[in-house]
Each structure stands twice: as C-alpha cells, then as structure tokens.
Scaffold this motif. Structure first.
Motif, PDB file in Angstrom:
ATOM      1  N   MET A 105       0.835  -1.202   0.000  1.00 35.77           N
ATOM      2  CA  MET A 105       0.000   0.000   0.000  1.00 35.77           C
ATOM      3  C   MET A 105       0.869   1.252   0.000  1.00 35.77           C
ATOM      4  O   MET A 105       0.559   2.241  -0.675  1.00 35.77           O
ATOM      5  CB  MET A 105      -0.934   0.016   1.206  1.00 35.77           C
ATOM      6  CG  MET A 105      -1.836   1.264   1.244  1.00 35.77           C
ATOM      7  SD  MET A 105      -2.993   1.281   2.625  1.00 35.77           S
ATOM      8  CE  MET A 105      -4.073  -0.061   2.105  1.00 35.77           C
ATOM      9  N   ALA A 106       1.972   1.231   0.763  1.00 38.78           N
ATOM     10  CA  ALA A 106       2.880   2.379   0.791  1.00 38.78           C
ATOM     11  C   ALA A 106       3.485   2.619  -0.584  1.00 38.78           C
ATOM     12  O   ALA A 106       3.633   3.762  -1.028  1.00 38.78           O
ATOM     13  CB  ALA A 106       3.978   2.157   1.832  1.00 38.78           C
ATOM     14  N   LEU A 107       3.831   1.533  -1.295  1.00 38.27           N
ATOM     15  CA  LEU A 107       4.378   1.669  -2.649  1.00 38.27           C
ATOM     16  C   LEU A 107       3.329   2.241  -3.596  1.00 38.27           C
ATOM     17  O   LEU A 107       3.616   3.148  -4.388  1.00 38.27           O
ATOM     18  CB  LEU A 107       4.868   0.318  -3.148  1.00 38.27           C
ATOM     19  CG  LEU A 107       5.425   0.288  -4.579  1.00 38.27           C
ATOM     20  CD1 LEU A 107       6.607   1.239  -4.718  1.00 38.27           C
ATOM     21  CD2 LEU A 107       5.812  -1.135  -4.970  1.00 38.27           C
ATOM     22  N   ASP A 108       2.104   1.731  -3.512  1.00 39.94           N
ATOM     23  CA  ASP A 108       1.027   2.245  -4.358  1.00 39.94           C
ATOM     24  C   ASP A 108       0.756   3.721  -4.060  1.00 39.94           C
ATOM     25  O   ASP A 108       0.536   4.522  -4.973  1.00 39.94           O
ATOM     26  CB  ASP A 108      -0.248   1.436  -4.137  1.00 39.94           C
ATOM     27  CG  ASP A 108      -0.100  -0.013  -4.591  1.00 39.94           C
ATOM     28  OD1 ASP A 108       0.837  -0.292  -5.371  1.00 39.94           O
ATOM     29  OD2 ASP A 108      -0.911  -0.859  -4.154  1.00 39.94           O
ATOM     30  N   LEU A 109       0.783   4.069  -2.779  1.00 38.50           N
ATOM     31  CA  LEU A 109       0.569   5.454  -2.375  1.00 38.50           C
ATOM     32  C   LEU A 109       1.647   6.352  -2.979  1.00 38.50           C
ATOM     33  O   LEU A 109       1.350   7.427  -3.520  1.00 38.50           O
ATOM     34  CB  LEU A 109       0.583   5.559  -0.850  1.00 38.50           C
ATOM     35  CG  LEU A 109       0.511   6.981  -0.263  1.00 38.50           C
ATOM     36  CD1 LEU A 109      -0.832   7.624  -0.577  1.00 38.50           C
ATOM     37  CD2 LEU A 109       0.744   6.945   1.251  1.00 38.50           C
ATOM     38  N   ALA A 110       2.909   5.917  -2.909  1.00 36.67           N
ATOM     39  CA  ALA A 110       4.014   6.726  -3.430  1.00 36.67           C
ATOM     40  C   ALA A 110       3.919   6.891  -4.941  1.00 36.67           C
ATOM     41  O   ALA A 110       4.184   7.977  -5.479  1.00 36.67           O
ATOM     42  CB  ALA A 110       5.351   6.090  -3.045  1.00 36.67           C
ATOM     43  N   LEU A 111       3.522   5.838  -5.658  1.00 33.89           N
ATOM     44  CA  LEU A 111       3.405   5.931  -7.109  1.00 33.89           C
ATOM     45  C   LEU A 111       2.304   6.920  -7.516  1.00 33.89           C
ATOM     46  O   LEU A 111       2.506   7.761  -8.400  1.00 33.89           O
ATOM     47  CB  LEU A 111       3.116   4.550  -7.703  1.00 33.89           C
ATOM     48  CG  LEU A 111       4.263   3.530  -7.610  1.00 33.89           C
ATOM     49  CD1 LEU A 111       3.803   2.158  -8.105  1.00 33.89           C
ATOM     50  CD2 LEU A 111       5.474   4.010  -8.406  1.00 33.89           C
ATOM     51  N   LEU A 112       1.150   6.821  -6.869  1.00 32.49           N
ATOM     52  CA  LEU A 112       0.066   7.747  -7.184  1.00 32.49           C
ATOM     53  C   LEU A 112       0.433   9.168  -6.764  1.00 32.49           C
ATOM     54  O   LEU A 112       0.116  10.148  -7.465  1.00 32.49           O
ATOM     55  CB  LEU A 112      -1.217   7.294  -6.487  1.00 32.49           C
ATOM     56  CG  LEU A 112      -2.489   8.092  -6.794  1.00 32.49           C
ATOM     57  CD1 LEU A 112      -2.749   8.154  -8.293  1.00 32.49           C
ATOM     58  CD2 LEU A 112      -3.682   7.486  -6.064  1.00 32.49           C
ATOM     59  N   LEU A 113       1.128   9.284  -5.649  1.00 29.87           N
ATOM     60  CA  LEU A 113       1.559  10.598  -5.182  1.00 29.87           C
ATOM     61  C   LEU A 113       2.572  11.211  -6.145  1.00 29.87           C
ATOM     62  O   LEU A 113       2.597  12.432  -6.356  1.00 29.87           O
ATOM     63  CB  LEU A 113       2.157  10.469  -3.778  1.00 29.87           C
ATOM     64  CG  LEU A 113       2.304  11.730  -2.918  1.00 29.87           C
ATOM     65  CD1 LEU A 113       0.966  12.442  -2.788  1.00 29.87           C
ATOM     66  CD2 LEU A 113       2.843  11.358  -1.548  1.00 29.87           C
ATOM     67  N   GLY A 114       3.417  10.373  -6.741  1.00 29.10           N
ATOM     68  CA  GLY A 114       4.373  10.864  -7.729  1.00 29.10           C
ATOM     69  C   GLY A 114       3.683  11.453  -8.943  1.00 29.10           C
ATOM     70  O   GLY A 114       4.098  12.492  -9.475  1.00 29.10           O
ATOM     71  N   ILE A 115       2.618  10.795  -9.407  1.00 30.98           N
ATOM     72  CA  ILE A 115       1.851  11.334 -10.529  1.00 30.98           C
ATOM     73  C   ILE A 115       1.243  12.684 -10.157  1.00 30.98           C
ATOM     74  O   ILE A 115       1.275  13.645 -10.940  1.00 30.98           O
ATOM     75  CB  ILE A 115       0.754  10.340 -10.953  1.00 30.98           C
ATOM     76  CG1 ILE A 115       1.393   9.045 -11.462  1.00 30.98           C
ATOM     77  CG2 ILE A 115      -0.158  10.948 -12.009  1.00 30.98           C
ATOM     78  CD1 ILE A 115       0.400   7.934 -11.741  1.00 30.98           C
ATOM     79  N   MET A 116       0.690  12.764  -8.947  1.00 29.54           N
ATOM     80  CA  MET A 116       0.105  14.018  -8.488  1.00 29.54           C
ATOM     81  C   MET A 116       1.166  15.109  -8.370  1.00 29.54           C
ATOM     82  O   MET A 116       0.920  16.280  -8.678  1.00 29.54           O
ATOM     83  CB  MET A 116      -0.586  13.802  -7.147  1.00 29.54           C
ATOM     84  CG  MET A 116      -1.501  14.930  -6.728  1.00 29.54           C
ATOM     85  SD  MET A 116      -2.941  15.082  -7.800  1.00 29.54           S
ATOM     86  CE  MET A 116      -3.760  13.520  -7.448  1.00 29.54           C
ATOM     87  N   LEU A 117       2.367  14.730  -7.940  1.00 22.31           N
ATOM     88  CA  LEU A 117       3.474  15.674  -7.809  1.00 22.31           C
ATOM     89  C   LEU A 117       3.821  16.290  -9.159  1.00 22.31           C
ATOM     90  O   LEU A 117       3.997  17.514  -9.276  1.00 22.31           O
ATOM     91  CB  LEU A 117       4.683  14.956  -7.213  1.00 22.31           C
ATOM     92  CG  LEU A 117       6.028  15.691  -7.236  1.00 22.31           C
ATOM     93  CD1 LEU A 117       5.970  16.913  -6.332  1.00 22.31           C
ATOM     94  CD2 LEU A 117       7.152  14.753  -6.809  1.00 22.31           C
ATOM     95  N   VAL A 118       3.935  15.450 -10.189  1.00 24.31           N
ATOM     96  CA  VAL A 118       4.262  15.943 -11.529  1.00 24.31           C
ATOM     97  C   VAL A 118       3.152  16.856 -12.045  1.00 24.31           C
ATOM     98  O   VAL A 118       3.411  17.922 -12.615  1.00 24.31           O
ATOM     99  CB  VAL A 118       4.507  14.775 -12.494  1.00 24.31           C
ATOM    100  CG1 VAL A 118       4.692  15.283 -13.922  1.00 24.31           C
ATOM    101  CG2 VAL A 118       5.730  13.970 -12.059  1.00 24.31           C
ATOM    102  N   ALA A 119       1.899  16.451 -11.849  1.00 22.61           N
ATOM    103  CA  ALA A 119       0.779  17.269 -12.309  1.00 22.61           C
ATOM    104  C   ALA A 119       0.772  18.631 -11.619  1.00 22.61           C
ATOM    105  O   ALA A 119       0.521  19.665 -12.265  1.00 22.61           O
ATOM    106  CB  ALA A 119      -0.537  16.533 -12.040  1.00 22.61           C
ATOM    107  N   ASP A 120       1.078  18.662 -10.337  1.00 22.66           N
ATOM    108  CA  ASP A 120       1.093  19.917  -9.606  1.00 22.66           C
ATOM    109  C   ASP A 120       2.245  20.801 -10.074  1.00 22.66           C
ATOM    110  O   ASP A 120       2.077  22.009 -10.271  1.00 22.66           O
ATOM    111  CB  ASP A 120       1.211  19.624  -8.104  1.00 22.66           C
ATOM    112  CG  ASP A 120       1.112  20.883  -7.249  1.00 22.66           C
ATOM    113  OD1 ASP A 120       0.277  21.746  -7.585  1.00 22.66           O
ATOM    114  OD2 ASP A 120       1.865  21.011  -6.278  1.00 22.66           O
ATOM    115  N   ARG A 121       3.401  20.213 -10.286  1.00 25.81           N
ATOM    116  CA  ARG A 121       4.575  20.982 -10.702  1.00 25.81           C
ATOM    117  C   ARG A 121       4.402  21.550 -12.101  1.00 25.81           C
ATOM    118  O   ARG A 121       4.805  22.675 -12.390  1.00 25.81           O
ATOM    119  CB  ARG A 121       5.823  20.091 -10.644  1.00 25.81           C
ATOM    120  CG  ARG A 121       7.130  20.830 -10.869  1.00 25.81           C
ATOM    121  CD  ARG A 121       7.546  21.566  -9.617  1.00 25.81           C
ATOM    122  NE  ARG A 121       8.704  22.398  -9.824  1.00 25.81           N
ATOM    123  CZ  ARG A 121       9.333  23.049  -8.855  1.00 25.81           C
ATOM    124  NH1 ARG A 121       8.909  22.949  -7.614  1.00 25.81           N
ATOM    125  NH2 ARG A 121      10.366  23.810  -9.110  1.00 25.81           N
TER     126      ARG A 121
END
Length: 388
Positions: free
Chosen positions: A317-333
C-alpha cells in the motif's frame, strides 16, 4: 507588438572601490541581469546592454541569461548599436541603476508608441533626471523605431538614454506618472551603491509577491507562506537558490537514515523540512525572476520524500501510495491539475503531516489508508471538475 530592450550599464557606482552600477548585487544577481529578466518578463524578445567596458561580472550575467533562454548581447559603441537594433520594433529603455517594480515595467512595455515613466518633482524624486519644470524621468521609456534611429543618426558622443528621453519629451511622448508612495517605499528608485540596492530589495520583491506560483495542498497553505516570509531575508544575504535546493536534497537524503532505523516519524519530520527548503528555493527563483526548474532537480527532494514514505510503510500500500503521489506531484509541478483548487490537491507535503499524526496515535497503517483514499479523491477532483 514585440519590442526589444536597451539597458545601460556604464556608470560607476558610489562604492569604494567603485564598480559599475549594473554590477551591483540585487535579488541574488547583478542589477543589470535583474533588469534584463524584468524586460523579458514584460515581453522583450531581445535585450542589448550598452556598456563602456566588458567586465567579468557582465560577461557572467550574459552567460546566465543566455542559459535561461533570454537573447542578450553586450554593445560597446554606436556603430554596433545601429547594426544590432531592430528596425521594426519599439525599444524599452532602462536607465543605468534603475530599480522599478515589475508592474511599471509591464505598463511601459505594453504601451503603444513613445511613452515615459515619470514622477512629479519632489524631494523623493531628486535622484532622477529632470525633464521639465514639474516632472522627472523615472528610469523607463518606450521608444518607437523612427524616434530611435532619428536620434542615433545625430547622437555622436552624447548620452544615449538621456538624449532619447529628451527627444521623446520633445515629440510629446505619453507620460505614465509614478505614485509618490512608490518613490517613498523604494519600489521606483535609482541606486548608486550596494547599500542602497540592499535597502530597496525588500520593497521591490514584496511588490511581486502576488505573482507567486500557486501550488497545491500543504505546500500552498503552509510551506509557501513560510517561504515567502523567509525568502526576502535570504535574498538580501545573497543566498543562491541552488544552494538552498541542494540543502533540501541533502536533508531529504539524511532523513532516510532514521526511517531505515525505524525512527519513522523523525524521518518524516525531516522530509517535511526538506520540502520546505525546496519551496524556499522556488521562492528565491521567483524573487530573482527566474522560472522555477522543471527538470530532475525540481523533483529530487520530493522523490526522496516518496522513497521515505515507501520505506516507512514497508507495504504494498505504501508503494502504491508513493506511485500515485508521484503522478500528483508531476501534475502539480507542471500545472496540469485543471481547475482543481489548492485544497483539492494531495501532495507529499500533505501526506507527511497526516502520517506523522497517525503515527503519534499509533495508527500509522490506517494513516496510509486514509492518505490513499484522499489521493483517489484528489485525482477524481482533477479529472471530473469542469474545465469551463
């Protein structure tokens, strides 16, 4: 209508030993470099710096501007000026040592035909050049090609800036008057020494605070305000943005150590501090009118934060959370979050405090679950929110 810009950087400063006014440090760079970035932000597609001597500081400033994609060149004589000045574009003229708030640069840059930024004659406007009995030139002018080349044909060894300004006055150029408050508070001024440049730095950069890039989540509501408060002080101390950014990357790397040692909450707190340093580096870039980086350097600190989340969770779950969070990070940046409001965007800076609070209450696993649900809702808000 596109225009070019002519900056003057030939007058000596009042410091001892004397240098050039254009080489005074301002907003973490030379003054003439800051003026060039202002002109480029206002719409200038080509910038010429009129100099009497080419110094290492000026050469390095040109290199930095060129590296950022700003077309700039040094001009030493009238022959080169006549050869390089575009025949079909207006000129934004900036006085030697002038520090002017970006709003005024944008106004003169967007004017039509000949225009002058002026100030009423007063004790506060004494450093500026007098143009008639009641007003003085405030350091910015927009000059048409016809007026420019008519003046260049007869200028000889006269001062280019002042001769152009006098010609513009004689031709009835439109005048944009600076409010006296801008003079009193240092948003429009002429500087001759490094001490003067340092004194007005805070006023000018504070005027541009409203142009700060909008972020999402905790970065927007907590980290960015802290960065805006600390940024001007760091800028006055001439702290380079790259050094703050590298410090954030180093701190994020150090934070992984306590995470590996199962001191998870300590590591998460250090990662949050590292994200603050990254936000401060972005703020310093904004104060210096540099575009925040969009390359790997911008993602280094938050990527290490994502790695810390994976190691701290030690679960799929932590890995899945980090992957989805990475996508959100790129979209925000990259500003690809559509019309979603900042509170709808879940970022690394949003997830870390949530996990810290959950860990303090001994329910870290449930914290990961809540963070995952928040991310799903955030993605849904970005995708489903109407565009119009």
């Amino acid at each position: 209508m596109s225009f070019a810009a002519i900056l003057s950087a030939s007058r000596a400063s009042g410091d001892s030993p004397p240098g050039l006014r254009g080489s005074l440090l301002f907003a973490g760079q030379t003054l003439v470099e800051y003026q060039a970035r202002q002109a480029a932000q206002a719409g200038a597609d080509r910038i010429m710096i009129l100099v009497s001597v080419i110094t290492p500081a000026l050469s390095q400033a040109v290199d930095r501007l060129s590296a950022d994609g700003i077309a700039v060149s040094l001009v030493r004589d009238m022959v080169s000026m006549i050869r390089d000045v575009p025949r079909d574009a207006d000129i934004l003229l900036v006085a030697d040592g002038a520090i002017v708030a970006q709003s005024h640069v944008d106004a003169i840059g967007g004017a039509q035909g000949n225009a002058l930024l002026v100030t009423d004659d007063s004790r506060a406007s004494t450093p500026f050049e007098r143009i008639d009995a009641g007003q003085r030139w405030a350091g910015l002018a927009r000059i048409s090609p016809a007026l420019l080349f008519d003046t260049l044909d007869m200028i000889g060894d006269w001062d280019l800036s002042l001769t152009l300004v006098r010609a513009a006055v004689q031709h009835g150029a439109r005048r944009v008057t600076v409010p006296q408050d801008d003079l009193m508070e240092g948003r429009v001024t002429l500087v001759e020494t490094q001490q003067q440049a340092d004194l007005v730095a805070n006023a000018v950069t504070a005027a541009g605070a409203s142009n700060a890039r909008v972020r999402g989540g905790v970065e927007h509501y907590v980290l960015a305000p802290i960065a805006r408060a600390i940024g001007p002080a760091l800028m006055r101390m001439q702290v380079p943005a790259i050094q703050v950014r590298i410090a954030g990357i180093a701190l994020a790397g150090i934070a992984l150590v306590p995470v590996e040692l199962t001191w998870t909450l300590t590591g998460f707190a250090l990662l949050l501090l590292a994200l603050l340093l990254a936000e401060m580096a972005d703020r310093l870039d904004e104060l210096a009118l540099r575009a925040p980086p969009m390359s790997w350097l911008a993602f280094a600190t938050p990527s290490l934060a994502l790695l810390g989340i994976v190691r701290g969770g030690s679960s799929t779950m932590a890995l899945d959370l980090a992957l989805l969070l990475g996508i959100m990070l790129v979209a925000d940046r990259w500003r690809r979050t559509g019309r979603a409001r900042p509170w709808m965007i879940v970022t690394p800076g949003t997830v870390l405090p949530l996990l810290i609070v959950a860990g303090l209450f001994g329910v870290l696993a449930q914290g990961f679950r809540v963070a995952m649900l928040a991310l799903i809702a955030s993605a849904g808000a970005i995708i489903l929110r109407p565009r119009d």
